[in-house]
Design a protein around this motif. Structure first.
Motif, PDB file in Angstrom:
ATOM      1  N   GLN A  70       0.829  -1.201   0.000  1.00  0.00           N
ATOM      2  CA  GLN A  70       0.000   0.000   0.000  1.00  0.00           C
ATOM      3  C   GLN A  70       0.871   1.262   0.000  1.00  0.00           C
ATOM      4  OE1 GLN A  70      -2.718  -0.515   3.334  1.00  0.00           O
ATOM      5  NE2 GLN A  70      -4.098  -1.779   2.112  1.00  0.00           N
ATOM      6  N   VAL A  71       1.819   1.282  -0.932  1.00  0.00           N
ATOM      7  CA  VAL A  71       2.669   2.455  -1.135  1.00  0.00           C
ATOM      8  C   VAL A  71       2.485   2.925  -2.572  1.00  0.00           C
ATOM      9  CG1 VAL A  71       4.331   1.744   0.609  1.00  0.00           C
ATOM     10  CG2 VAL A  71       4.683   1.042  -1.773  1.00  0.00           C
ATOM     11  N   SER A  72       2.902   4.147  -2.840  1.00  0.00           N
ATOM     12  CA  SER A  72       2.651   4.735  -4.162  1.00  0.00           C
ATOM     13  C   SER A  72       3.472   4.081  -5.259  1.00  0.00           C
ATOM     14  CB  SER A  72       2.931   6.240  -4.129  1.00  0.00           C
ATOM     15  OG  SER A  72       4.292   6.489  -3.754  1.00  0.00           O
ATOM     16  N   ALA A  73       4.687   3.625  -4.953  1.00  0.00           N
ATOM     17  CA  ALA A  73       5.531   3.042  -6.006  1.00  0.00           C
ATOM     18  C   ALA A  73       6.663   2.243  -5.392  1.00  0.00           C
ATOM     19  CB  ALA A  73       6.106   4.141  -6.907  1.00  0.00           C
ATOM     20  N   VAL A  74       7.051   1.189  -6.098  1.00  0.00           N
ATOM     21  CA  VAL A  74       8.259   0.427  -5.790  1.00  0.00           C
ATOM     22  C   VAL A  74       9.101   0.420  -7.065  1.00  0.00           C
ATOM     23  CG1 VAL A  74       9.235  -1.828  -5.212  1.00  0.00           C
ATOM     24  CG2 VAL A  74       7.161  -1.036  -4.055  1.00  0.00           C
ATOM     25  N   ALA A  75      10.302   0.960  -6.987  1.00  0.00           N
ATOM     26  CA  ALA A  75      11.176   1.030  -8.158  1.00  0.00           C
ATOM     27  C   ALA A  75      12.143  -0.153  -8.149  1.00  0.00           C
ATOM     28  CB  ALA A  75      11.949   2.343  -8.175  1.00  0.00           C
ATOM     29  N   GLN A  76      12.223  -0.851  -9.273  1.00  0.00           N
ATOM     30  CA  GLN A  76      13.124  -1.994  -9.414  1.00  0.00           C
ATOM     31  C   GLN A  76      14.467  -1.478  -9.942  1.00  0.00           C
ATOM     32  OE1 GLN A  76      14.674  -4.767  -8.840  1.00  0.00           O
ATOM     33  NE2 GLN A  76      13.016  -6.168  -9.395  1.00  0.00           N
ATOM     34  N   ALA A  77      15.447  -1.367  -9.048  1.00  0.00           N
ATOM     35  CA  ALA A  77      16.767  -0.830  -9.416  1.00  0.00           C
ATOM     36  C   ALA A  77      17.846  -1.899  -9.371  1.00  0.00           C
ATOM     37  CB  ALA A  77      17.141   0.340  -8.496  1.00  0.00           C
ATOM     38  N   ALA A  78      17.444  -3.160  -9.480  1.00  0.00           N
ATOM     39  CA  ALA A  78      18.422  -4.249  -9.475  1.00  0.00           C
ATOM     40  C   ALA A  78      19.175  -4.279 -10.804  1.00  0.00           C
ATOM     41  CB  ALA A  78      17.731  -5.585  -9.233  1.00  0.00           C
ATOM     42  N   ILE A  79      20.425  -4.728 -10.751  1.00  0.00           N
ATOM     43  CA  ILE A  79      21.278  -4.818 -11.936  1.00  0.00           C
ATOM     44  C   ILE A  79      21.665  -6.273 -12.150  1.00  0.00           C
ATOM     45  CG2 ILE A  79      23.420  -4.068 -13.034  1.00  0.00           C
ATOM     46  CD1 ILE A  79      23.441  -1.648 -11.201  1.00  0.00           C
ATOM     47  N   ASP A  80      21.359  -6.794 -13.304  1.00  0.00           N
ATOM     48  CA  ASP A  80      21.719  -8.166 -13.629  1.00  0.00           C
ATOM     49  C   ASP A  80      23.239  -8.341 -13.500  1.00  0.00           C
ATOM     50  OD1 ASP A  80      21.684 -10.753 -14.521  1.00  0.00           O
ATOM     51  OD2 ASP A  80      21.444 -10.243 -16.634  1.00  0.00           O
ATOM     52  N   GLY A  81      23.656  -9.338 -12.722  1.00  0.00           N
ATOM     53  CA  GLY A  81      25.074  -9.602 -12.544  1.00  0.00           C
ATOM     54  C   GLY A  81      25.730  -8.831 -11.426  1.00  0.00           C
ATOM     55  N   ALA A  82      24.967  -8.016 -10.695  1.00  0.00           N
ATOM     56  CA  ALA A  82      25.560  -7.190  -9.645  1.00  0.00           C
ATOM     57  C   ALA A  82      26.004  -8.029  -8.453  1.00  0.00           C
ATOM     58  CB  ALA A  82      24.570  -6.122  -9.185  1.00  0.00           C
ATOM     59  N   LEU A  83      27.031  -7.524  -7.775  1.00  0.00           N
ATOM     60  CA  LEU A  83      27.512  -8.088  -6.516  1.00  0.00           C
ATOM     61  C   LEU A  83      27.458  -6.994  -5.457  1.00  0.00           C
ATOM     62  CD1 LEU A  83      30.561 -10.065  -7.960  1.00  0.00           C
ATOM     63  CD2 LEU A  83      28.392 -11.034  -7.191  1.00  0.00           C
ATOM     64  N   GLY A  84      27.829  -7.349  -4.228  1.00  0.00           N
ATOM     65  CA  GLY A  84      27.754  -6.380  -3.141  1.00  0.00           C
ATOM     66  C   GLY A  84      28.398  -5.036  -3.432  1.00  0.00           C
ATOM     67  N   PRO A  85      29.622  -5.004  -3.983  1.00  0.00           N
ATOM     68  CA  PRO A  85      30.235  -3.701  -4.270  1.00  0.00           C
ATOM     69  C   PRO A  85      29.432  -2.837  -5.230  1.00  0.00           C
ATOM     70  CG  PRO A  85      31.913  -5.419  -4.246  1.00  0.00           C
ATOM     71  CD  PRO A  85      30.578  -6.114  -4.152  1.00  0.00           C
ATOM     72  N   HIS A  86      28.725  -3.451  -6.174  1.00  0.00           N
ATOM     73  CA  HIS A  86      27.907  -2.656  -7.086  1.00  0.00           C
ATOM     74  C   HIS A  86      26.728  -2.021  -6.347  1.00  0.00           C
ATOM     75  CE1 HIS A  86      29.657  -5.857  -9.844  1.00  0.00           C
ATOM     76  NE2 HIS A  86      30.219  -4.737 -10.252  1.00  0.00           N
ATOM     77  N   VAL A  87      26.117  -2.769  -5.436  1.00  0.00           N
ATOM     78  CA  VAL A  87      25.014  -2.217  -4.645  1.00  0.00           C
ATOM     79  C   VAL A  87      25.524  -1.072  -3.775  1.00  0.00           C
ATOM     80  CG1 VAL A  87      23.347  -2.732  -2.826  1.00  0.00           C
ATOM     81  CG2 VAL A  87      23.717  -4.374  -4.671  1.00  0.00           C
ATOM     82  N   ALA A  88      26.698  -1.252  -3.184  1.00  0.00           N
ATOM     83  CA  ALA A  88      27.279  -0.183  -2.370  1.00  0.00           C
ATOM     84  C   ALA A  88      27.550   1.053  -3.217  1.00  0.00           C
ATOM     85  CB  ALA A  88      28.569  -0.675  -1.719  1.00  0.00           C
ATOM     86  N   ALA A  89      28.035   0.868  -4.438  1.00  0.00           N
ATOM     87  CA  ALA A  89      28.294   2.012  -5.314  1.00  0.00           C
ATOM     88  C   ALA A  89      27.003   2.746  -5.647  1.00  0.00           C
ATOM     89  CB  ALA A  89      28.988   1.547  -6.591  1.00  0.00           C
ATOM     90  N   LEU A  90      25.928   1.992  -5.894  1.00  0.00           N
ATOM     91  CA  LEU A  90      24.640   2.626  -6.173  1.00  0.00           C
ATOM     92  C   LEU A  90      24.206   3.528  -5.028  1.00  0.00           C
ATOM     93  CD1 LEU A  90      22.135   0.085  -7.809  1.00  0.00           C
ATOM     94  CD2 LEU A  90      22.756   2.351  -8.649  1.00  0.00           C
ATOM     95  N   LEU A  91      24.249   2.991  -3.811  1.00  0.00           N
ATOM     96  CA  LEU A  91      23.754   3.756  -2.660  1.00  0.00           C
ATOM     97  C   LEU A  91      24.689   4.902  -2.292  1.00  0.00           C
ATOM     98  CD1 LEU A  91      22.315   1.008  -0.272  1.00  0.00           C
ATOM     99  CD2 LEU A  91      21.142   2.405  -1.969  1.00  0.00           C
ATOM    100  N   ARG A  92      25.991   4.701  -2.433  1.00  0.00           N
ATOM    101  CA  ARG A  92      26.951   5.741  -2.041  1.00  0.00           C
ATOM    102  C   ARG A  92      27.026   6.869  -3.063  1.00  0.00           C
ATOM    103  NH1 ARG A  92      30.804   4.416   1.812  1.00  0.00           N
ATOM    104  NH2 ARG A  92      32.581   5.330   0.706  1.00  0.00           N
ATOM    105  N   HIS A  93      26.917   6.537  -4.343  1.00  0.00           N
ATOM    106  CA  HIS A  93      27.124   7.538  -5.387  1.00  0.00           C
ATOM    107  C   HIS A  93      25.837   8.047  -6.012  1.00  0.00           C
ATOM    108  CE1 HIS A  93      31.596   7.104  -5.708  1.00  0.00           C
ATOM    109  NE2 HIS A  93      31.289   6.029  -5.013  1.00  0.00           N
ATOM    110  N   HIS A  94      24.742   7.353  -5.777  1.00  0.00           N
ATOM    111  CA  HIS A  94      23.443   7.763  -6.330  1.00  0.00           C
ATOM    112  C   HIS A  94      22.386   7.578  -5.239  1.00  0.00           C
ATOM    113  CE1 HIS A  94      25.503   7.584 -10.211  1.00  0.00           C
ATOM    114  NE2 HIS A  94      25.999   6.441  -9.784  1.00  0.00           N
ATOM    115  N   PRO A  95      22.476   8.348  -4.175  1.00  0.00           N
ATOM    116  CA  PRO A  95      21.617   8.114  -3.002  1.00  0.00           C
ATOM    117  C   PRO A  95      20.141   8.301  -3.321  1.00  0.00           C
ATOM    118  CG  PRO A  95      22.796  10.203  -2.809  1.00  0.00           C
ATOM    119  CD  PRO A  95      23.379   9.498  -3.988  1.00  0.00           C
ATOM    120  N   PRO A  96      19.296   7.492  -2.672  1.00  0.00           N
ATOM    121  CA  PRO A  96      17.844   7.633  -2.864  1.00  0.00           C
ATOM    122  C   PRO A  96      17.334   8.859  -2.126  1.00  0.00           C
ATOM    123  CG  PRO A  96      18.310   5.994  -1.197  1.00  0.00           C
ATOM    124  CD  PRO A  96      19.631   6.408  -1.747  1.00  0.00           C
TER     125      PRO A  96
END
Length: 313
Positions: A70-96
């Motif tokens: 019951q929220v307005s939107a869920v954005a799918q920001a997963a990256i095929d082939g990603a590992l932990g460092p890629h997720v960390a880069a997403l959050l650190r360099h492109h913060p939500p």
């Protein structure tokens, strides 16, 4: 005419010059559409975000999850082939957006990955960086990425875009002169590409060429992995972080023993991060296509079960 001849000659020289400047090396450096799409979605302002790899993509129906939560939107920001460092880069360099809930969903051995094993993995990480990030790149690449490296990446992006435009121009001109509708595809999409390891979070992908070695990233203890960087990034963005241990076909009757999932979960819970363990969820075995991936037929049930787990935390 001499003018047209000179123009054609200049075009040929330009293309050859760009090719000599490194067309074969472009594959690892040209902007990765998977990365750019994830960046666009994680910075979209959506109140809930799913980050991870192809496991998250196979498990979560974003629209259905938004309806169940019951929220307005869920954005799918997963990256095929990603590992932990890629997720960390997403959050650190492109913060939500401040106040967003970030759900990290990937197998724990992927999340705890240390040194990235392939050139494809390393190139994807560099693609996600906006500035040199010594803590992250030392862990994932074995050293810092210099500003000059990022400048070279951006230079190659520009060069590839120019080369694509120059190469496609004769096709467009020819189509216009002939009156024929011609679809001009990206001329660089496969130029000089070198295949990376044929593997996914569940091991070799179906149809992988025989004899290709699959190199797994080293799995680090939680305190030495990207988990501290993830927690720090979420706190800095004022976002809520939830880590999901995904459905696992092999572990639905999990033995009573300490596992990396349990160790990482304890480490996260001690630091105030919610952990949702879906390993024991009542998901039919035939819903799985591989150890962690689901068939489309199992996606709706998995999304509903995940929503229950997320609501509980």
């Amino acid at each position: 005419s001499p003018k047209a001849l000179l123009l054609g000659l200049a075009l040929v020289v330009t293309v050859l010059g760009l090719a000599a400047a490194g067309v074969r090396g472009l594959a690892a450096h040209v902007e990765n559409p998977r990365a750019s799409q994830a960046v666009e979605r994680i910075t979209s302002g959506a109140p809930w975000l799913i980050v991870g790899n192809s496991v998250a993509q196979s498990v979560v129906d974003p629209d259905r999850l938004a309806e169940r939560l019951q929220v307005s939107a869920v954005a799918q920001a997963a990256i095929d082939g990603a590992l932990g460092p890629h997720v960390a880069a997403l959050l650190r360099h492109h913060p939500p957006a401040s106040g967003a809930t970030v759900v990290v969903l990937m197998p724990t051995h992927n999340l705890l990955a240390g040194r990235l094993p392939s050139e494809t993995d390393r190139a994807l990480l560099v693609e996600l960086l906006r500035w040199p990030d010594a803590p992250l790149t030392t862990l994932a690449l074995g050293g810092a990425v210099a500003p000059l490296d990022l400048w070279r990446r951006d230079r190659v992006r520009a060069r590839s875009a120019l080369l694509g435009w120059v190469t496609a121009t004769p096709l467009r001109i020819g189509a216009a002169l002939s009156g024929v509708q011609v679809r001009v595809d990206d001329t660089l999409s496969n130029l000089g590409a070198e295949a990376g390891p044929v593997a996914g979070p569940s091991g070799p992908l179906p149809g992988a060429p025989p004899g290709r070695a699959v190199v797994e990233a080293e799995e680090l203890p939680p305190e030495s992995s990207v988990l501290p960087l993830l927690v720090e990034a979420a706190e800095r963005a004022e976002a809520r972080l939830i880590v999901v241990v995904p459905f696992d076909r092999r572990r639905q009757d999990a033995p009573c023993r300490t596992t990396p999932e349990d160790e990482a979960g304890r480490w996260l819970i001690e630091r105030g991060v919610a952990v949702v363990d879906m390993r024991g969820a009542p998901l039919a075995p035939d819903a799985f296509s591989r150890e962690f991936h689901l068939h489309n037929t199992g996606r709706a049930q998995a999304t509903d079960l995940l929503a229950e787990g997320l609501r509980a935390v």
